[in-house]
Design an enzyme around this catalytic site. Structure first.
Site, PDB file in Angstrom:
ATOM      1  N   ARG A  96       0.815  -1.223   0.000  1.00 34.17           N
ATOM      2  CA  ARG A  96       0.000   0.000   0.000  1.00 34.17           C
ATOM      3  C   ARG A  96       0.845   1.268   0.000  1.00 34.17           C
ATOM      4  O   ARG A  96       0.341   2.334  -0.289  1.00 34.17           O
ATOM      5  CB  ARG A  96      -0.961  -0.002   1.198  1.00 34.17           C
ATOM      6  CG  ARG A  96      -2.156  -0.929   0.990  1.00 34.17           C
ATOM      7  CD  ARG A  96      -3.072  -0.952   2.171  1.00 34.17           C
ATOM      8  NE  ARG A  96      -2.409  -1.516   3.338  1.00 34.17           N
ATOM      9  CZ  ARG A  96      -2.894  -1.503   4.561  1.00 34.17           C
ATOM     10  NH1 ARG A  96      -4.057  -0.943   4.790  1.00 34.17           N
ATOM     11  NH2 ARG A  96      -2.242  -2.058   5.554  1.00 34.17           N
ATOM     12  N   HIS A 104      -2.338  -4.843  -3.843  1.00 33.09           N
ATOM     13  CA  HIS A 104      -3.078  -3.589  -3.712  1.00 33.09           C
ATOM     14  C   HIS A 104      -3.034  -2.744  -4.988  1.00 33.09           C
ATOM     15  O   HIS A 104      -4.069  -2.292  -5.465  1.00 33.09           O
ATOM     16  CB  HIS A 104      -2.503  -2.798  -2.533  1.00 33.09           C
ATOM     17  CG  HIS A 104      -3.232  -1.522  -2.293  1.00 33.09           C
ATOM     18  ND1 HIS A 104      -4.536  -1.494  -1.884  1.00 33.09           N
ATOM     19  CD2 HIS A 104      -2.848  -0.232  -2.450  1.00 33.09           C
ATOM     20  CE1 HIS A 104      -4.928  -0.235  -1.774  1.00 33.09           C
ATOM     21  NE2 HIS A 104      -3.923   0.548  -2.115  1.00 33.09           N
ATOM     22  N   LYS A 108     -14.657   7.338  -1.344  1.00 34.35           N
ATOM     23  CA  LYS A 108     -14.078   7.394   0.010  1.00 34.35           C
ATOM     24  C   LYS A 108     -12.941   8.403   0.026  1.00 34.35           C
ATOM     25  O   LYS A 108     -12.119   8.439  -0.881  1.00 34.35           O
ATOM     26  CB  LYS A 108     -13.554   5.999   0.369  1.00 34.35           C
ATOM     27  CG  LYS A 108     -12.818   5.897   1.680  1.00 34.35           C
ATOM     28  CD  LYS A 108     -12.392   4.453   1.952  1.00 34.35           C
ATOM     29  CE  LYS A 108     -10.958   4.193   1.552  1.00 34.35           C
ATOM     30  NZ  LYS A 108     -10.469   2.849   1.868  1.00 34.35           N
TER      31      LYS A 108
END
Ligand code: R5P
Length: 291
Positions: free
Chosen positions: A93, A127, A188
């Protein structure tokens, strides 16, 4: 070819070897009093084609260091080719500096593996696949098919698959093609300093449906918990939390249960109490087709 189930993935490694019909080589290891690991292969690796299986879930640094030590030792001891299956790739990430002067950690991890002469890396639903391109040959396989097949056994009523952020839309779409029904998503925004998130419904019919929230990783559980709560408020009947990598940091499990999730389902890339679906079949298939 020999499969080497390494300390973090003994069970998964053995499953993969069994399914692929390959022999295994054991790793022996101990800790010195100061905490350092000492590892050794249970036999000679010279001229062997080796596939190490080691996930790098917490404690990430220990599991990563064990992997580096084993790759380097295998190459030094004359293995013909050394590959690694790393079902959960730590640091993936951190694929860019999100704030000034930050480390780009996944690049460093890949450089370390490359410098130990790892020939191939196989991972699962990483990811950000684009972050993998430069340092090493990486194959990124997906567990969505296996998760979808499991979900089909639950007899969901009018399922809808939901992405809790834009990045997960592809996973929600892929899942909806397997379990049936539409897909939807939330946008988000995460505060980079506090980690707090804000979420907004973007699309997807929820009313009177069984909803699935699908994400690659659950860490703090805040993303999934907010999505589950929102879906309940939008009228979903039951909401299932599904992810590939269940890090479940701190109180993530309780947070998601409290948000109203009917069930949590994850794979065994990281062993956890919600690791219902094994990625062994897709990894075994990959080994058989690649080598
Ligand atoms: C972020 O882009 C990831 O795909 C996950 O949504 C995130 O890692 C989940 O983190 P947490 O469980 O801490 O909200």
């Amino acid at each position: 070819m020999l499969v080497v189930p390494a300390p973090a993935s003994l069970e998964l490694g053995s499953k993969v070897a069994n399914l692929a019909g390959l022999d295994t080589l054991e790793v022996k290891w101990k800790r010195f009093p100061d905490g350092e690991c000492c590892l050794s292969f249970a036999g000679e690796v010279r001229d062997q084609e080796l596939v190490l299986i080691q996930s790098t879930y917490p404690p990430q640094d220990t599991h990563l260091m064990q992997l580096l030590l084993l790759v380097d030792a295998a190459v030094t001891q004359g293995a013909r080719r050394v590959s690694a299956v790393v079902p959960y790739l730590a640091y993936a990430r951190q694929d860019k500096p999100f704030r000034p002067y930050e480390t780009v950690s996944i690049k460093t991890v890949l450089k370390l593996l490359a410098s130990c002469k790892l020939a191939n890396l196989i991972t699962v639903d990483v990811h950000e696949p684009e972050a993998l391109n430069n340092e090493i040959t990486v194959l990124n396989v997906s567990a969505i098919g296996l998760l979808g097949e499991y979900l089909k056994t639950l007899n969901l009523k009018k399922p809808v698959s939901f992405a809790p952020d834009k990045r997960a839309k592809g996973m929600a779409d892929a899942l909806s093609r397997i379990v049936g029904g539409p897909a939807g998503w939330f946008s988000k925004i995460r505060d980079k300093a506090s980690g707090e998130i804000q979420m907004q419904w973007e699309s997807g019919d929820v009313s009177d449906r069984d909803a699935i929230v699908i994400d690659d990783i659950i860490s703090s559980g805040k993303t999934t918990a907010q999505a589950v709560k929102a879906l309940k408020e939008l009228g979903a009947k039951r909401v299932y939390s599904v992810c590939v990598h269940a890090l479940l940091a701190n109180d993530a499990y309780d947070r998601i249960k409290k948000s109203g999730a009917t069930e949590m389902i994850a794979t065994d890339t990281i062993p956890s109490k919600v690791s219902t679906v094994s990625v062994a079949p897709v990894l075994a298939k990959t080994l058989k087709s690649q080598f």
